[in-house]
Scaffold this motif. Structure first.
Motif, PDB file in Angstrom:
ATOM      1  N   GLU A 197       0.810  -1.219   0.000  1.00 32.19           N
ATOM      2  CA  GLU A 197       0.000   0.000   0.000  1.00 32.19           C
ATOM      3  C   GLU A 197       0.842   1.268   0.000  1.00 32.19           C
ATOM      4  O   GLU A 197       0.348   2.343  -0.315  1.00 32.19           O
ATOM      5  N   ILE A 198       2.137   1.166   0.349  1.00 34.60           N
ATOM      6  CA  ILE A 198       2.993   2.355   0.392  1.00 34.60           C
ATOM      7  C   ILE A 198       3.658   2.617  -0.961  1.00 34.60           C
ATOM      8  O   ILE A 198       3.520   3.699  -1.546  1.00 34.60           O
ATOM      9  N   VAL A 226       4.524  -7.592  -4.345  1.00 31.80           N
ATOM     10  CA  VAL A 226       5.576  -8.134  -3.484  1.00 31.80           C
ATOM     11  C   VAL A 226       5.584  -9.657  -3.549  1.00 31.80           C
ATOM     12  O   VAL A 226       4.543 -10.309  -3.426  1.00 31.80           O
ATOM     13  N   ASP A 227       6.776 -10.248  -3.737  1.00 38.82           N
ATOM     14  CA  ASP A 227       6.939 -11.703  -3.724  1.00 38.82           C
ATOM     15  C   ASP A 227       6.853 -12.226  -2.289  1.00 38.82           C
ATOM     16  O   ASP A 227       7.111 -11.503  -1.326  1.00 38.82           O
ATOM     17  N   TYR A 228       6.521 -13.507  -2.149  1.00 42.23           N
ATOM     18  CA  TYR A 228       6.391 -14.119  -0.828  1.00 42.23           C
ATOM     19  C   TYR A 228       7.669 -13.986  -0.002  1.00 42.23           C
ATOM     20  O   TYR A 228       7.634 -13.816   1.208  1.00 42.23           O
ATOM     21  N   GLU A 229       8.827 -14.081  -0.667  1.00 44.43           N
ATOM     22  CA  GLU A 229      10.104 -14.043   0.069  1.00 44.43           C
ATOM     23  C   GLU A 229      10.352 -12.702   0.736  1.00 44.43           C
ATOM     24  O   GLU A 229      11.199 -12.593   1.626  1.00 44.43           O
ATOM     25  N   HIS A 230       9.615 -11.683   0.333  1.00 46.24           N
ATOM     26  CA  HIS A 230       9.791 -10.364   0.928  1.00 46.24           C
ATOM     27  C   HIS A 230       8.606  -9.959   1.812  1.00 46.24           C
ATOM     28  O   HIS A 230       8.416  -8.774   2.101  1.00 46.24           O
ATOM     29  N   ILE A 231       7.809 -10.943   2.224  1.00 42.64           N
ATOM     30  CA  ILE A 231       6.647 -10.665   3.062  1.00 42.64           C
ATOM     31  C   ILE A 231       6.884 -11.152   4.484  1.00 42.64           C
ATOM     32  O   ILE A 231       7.252 -12.310   4.699  1.00 42.64           O
ATOM     33  N   ASP A 232       6.735 -10.271   5.449  1.00 40.56           N
ATOM     34  CA  ASP A 232       6.813 -10.612   6.867  1.00 40.56           C
ATOM     35  C   ASP A 232       5.422 -10.509   7.481  1.00 40.56           C
ATOM     36  O   ASP A 232       4.496  -9.963   6.870  1.00 40.56           O
ATOM     37  N   LYS A 233       5.287 -11.002   8.692  1.00 42.32           N
ATOM     38  CA  LYS A 233       4.027 -10.898   9.421  1.00 42.32           C
ATOM     39  C   LYS A 233       4.107  -9.736  10.403  1.00 42.32           C
ATOM     40  O   LYS A 233       5.196  -9.317  10.800  1.00 42.32           O
TER      41      LYS A 233
END
Length: 326
Positions: free
Chosen positions: A49-50, A55-62
């Motif tokens: 949103e920024i 974004v790929d999964y490898e760059h997603i955090d919780k």
């Protein structure tokens, strides 16, 4: 089948190395969404949103958001938690099997012996059978602390994860507080209806009519040429491998381990507080820190001695399920 987790059941000084397998599978026809104008596949993108980038999964955090602040938790943060590193299924207590309310059952898993000798596995299975008890256990799977029932099904040990006590809702319907008069004639007639439909339960006699009709509809459209030349779709499985962690956990002298475990349990029985015993933390054999949620409870499973419940979880009813013609 493919194992999704490896570890060991621990009770006292006894380790029972096991592999974990999903005990159930979904046979529903898989459908996806398409554009009604041209049949194009509708896909959802993980867009930031920024910056607006996908974004790929490898760059997603919780992250946790309390409304005003956001705390980001990386994969390393989650792996640093003691419970996530654990590869043990800790036995907290052995309870009468009929005290488990089926409403608490969640997912079912099979356990396979994972050692050169299955003696400890068979011993635990036979003990549960002869004592008619179920082991309440505590373990971690997929970054979640689980409470589960360890029981026997045929010649296999199986785990059924349990809902936490505060996850089961209370059924409070004011209308049921009203006094309702049931005549003996109505009760007899109702009982006669039940008797007329009485039978032994055989799950193989039931099938999901909706899914069968859906498959026939799809086949008919294919035969009539009502299909589009699109790329094959794909899906993700819930049974991703959790890794090959854990240890062999072989017990060289099983009888000696059992003897020492019994002596330790007897000597500690008078001084151990029941609440600590059930948390799977400081009072368990592994000595791990208690899970925050489990420690807040007096007991992990709500007991209902007056209600007889089968140890086997009844399969969930599907829509439009009907009995096959004999």
């Amino acid at each position: 089948m493919r194992s999704i987790w490896k570890g060991a059941i621990t009770f006292g000084l006894v380790n029972v190395p096991v592999k974990l397998y999903s005990a159930t599978e979904d046979h529903d026809v898989s459908l996806h969404q398409v554009h009604d104008a041209d049949g194009g596949r509708i896909r959802y993108q993980r867009r930031c949103e920024i910056c607006g980038k996908v974004v790929d999964y490898e760059h997603i955090d919780k992250a946790f958001d309390d409304g005003d602040r956001t705390v980001v938790l990386t994969e390393d943060d989650l792996k640093s938690l003691p419970e996530e590193r654990s590869r043990e299924i800790d036995v907290l207590e052995f309870v009468p099997s009929d005290q488990l309310d089926p409403i608490m059952f969640d997912r079912s898993y099979f356990l396979e012996p994972d050692s050169s000798s299955p003696k400890a596995y068979v011993l635990l299975r036979r003990t549960l059978e002869e004592t008619e008890r179920t082991a309440i256990v505590h373990f971690s799977l997929r970054q979640k602390t689980r409470l589960a029932a360890l029981r026997v099904r045929g010649d296999v040990l199986m785990l059924q994860t349990l809902l936490w006590d505060d996850e089961v809702r209370e059924a409070r319907f004011p209308v049921l507080d009203q006094t309702v008069r049931i005549s003996s004639k109505e009760l007899d007639m109702s009982g006669s209806l039940v008797e007329s439909l009485g039978d032994d339960f055989d799950p193989s006699q039931f099938e999901d009519d909706y899914q069968e009709e859906l498959r026939k509809l799809i086949d008919a459209k294919l035969e009539e040429g009502e299909s589009l030349d699109t790329d094959a779709t794909f899906g993700r499985s819930d049974d991703d491998d959790e890794g090959d962690g854990g240890s062999d956990g072989e017990v060289i002298d099983l009888m000696e381990a059992l003897r020492q475990s019994v002596e330790r349990s007897r000597s500690a029985g008078s001084s151990r507080a029941p609440a600590k015993k059930r948390t799977g933390g400081a009072g368990s054999a592994s000595g791990k820190a208690p899970a925050e949620k489990a420690a807040a409870k007096k007991a992990p499973a709500k007991k209902a001695p007056s209600k007889k419940a089968p140890a086997k979880k009844a399969p969930a009813k599907k829509a439009a399920a009907t009995k096959k013609a004999s």
